[in-house]
Design an enzyme around this catalytic site. Sequence first.
Site, PDB file in Angstrom:
ATOM      1  N   ARG A  77      -3.610  -9.252   2.498  1.00  0.00           N
ATOM      2  CA  ARG A  77      -4.362  -7.994   2.473  1.00  0.00           C
ATOM      3  C   ARG A  77      -4.891  -7.667   3.857  1.00  0.00           C
ATOM      4  O   ARG A  77      -5.486  -8.499   4.529  1.00  0.00           O
ATOM      5  CB  ARG A  77      -5.543  -8.077   1.510  1.00  0.00           C
ATOM      6  N   ARG A 116      -2.613  -1.382  -0.606  1.00  0.00           N
ATOM      7  CA  ARG A 116      -2.950  -2.781  -0.362  1.00  0.00           C
ATOM      8  C   ARG A 116      -2.119  -3.655  -1.281  1.00  0.00           C
ATOM      9  O   ARG A 116      -1.736  -3.235  -2.368  1.00  0.00           O
ATOM     10  CB  ARG A 116      -4.432  -3.045  -0.575  1.00  0.00           C
ATOM     11  N   ASP A 168      -6.126  -6.420  -4.552  1.00  0.00           N
ATOM     12  CA  ASP A 168      -7.525  -5.996  -4.515  1.00  0.00           C
ATOM     13  C   ASP A 168      -8.239  -6.693  -5.671  1.00  0.00           C
ATOM     14  O   ASP A 168      -7.957  -6.421  -6.829  1.00  0.00           O
ATOM     15  CB  ASP A 168      -7.628  -4.477  -4.663  1.00  0.00           C
ATOM     16  N   ASP A 200     -11.844  -7.523  -7.435  1.00  0.00           N
ATOM     17  CA  ASP A 200     -13.239  -7.099  -7.513  1.00  0.00           C
ATOM     18  C   ASP A 200     -13.986  -7.951  -8.518  1.00  0.00           C
ATOM     19  O   ASP A 200     -13.418  -8.415  -9.504  1.00  0.00           O
ATOM     20  CB  ASP A 200     -13.346  -5.639  -7.961  1.00  0.00           C
TER      21      ASP A 200
END
Length: 116
Positions: free
Chosen positions: A39, A48, A51, A53
């Site tokens: 990334r 990207r 990702d 989270d």
Amino acid sequence: AWGITDQPNFLNQVVVVETMQTPQETIEQILLIEKQLGRERLIKMGPRIIDIDILFYDNEIIKDENLIIPHPRIQDRMFVLEPLNEVLPNYIHPIFNKSVQLLLQECTDTLNVKKF
């Protein structure tokens, strides 16, 4: 993609993880994993390779310069709420005091989410 839509589609998933790490230690590990997988943070909300989270961390509410929990846009993103509802429909958002299922029902995001 949400935000900047002129980019490849994403595969999204939600996983429930147990850890002995603090939220800050967890985000540090996440950022390291993202970097190891290639990334590059070039454009906010841009293309990207990965990702990751933290959506929730138990019922904690954290707001510091490197970490906000719960994720501040859960309620606005159908692509988050759909898979989250599959694994934790009755989880109560610690700020909105609403279940994931109710947040999904109230979400006005029109982004098309397909099961893969």
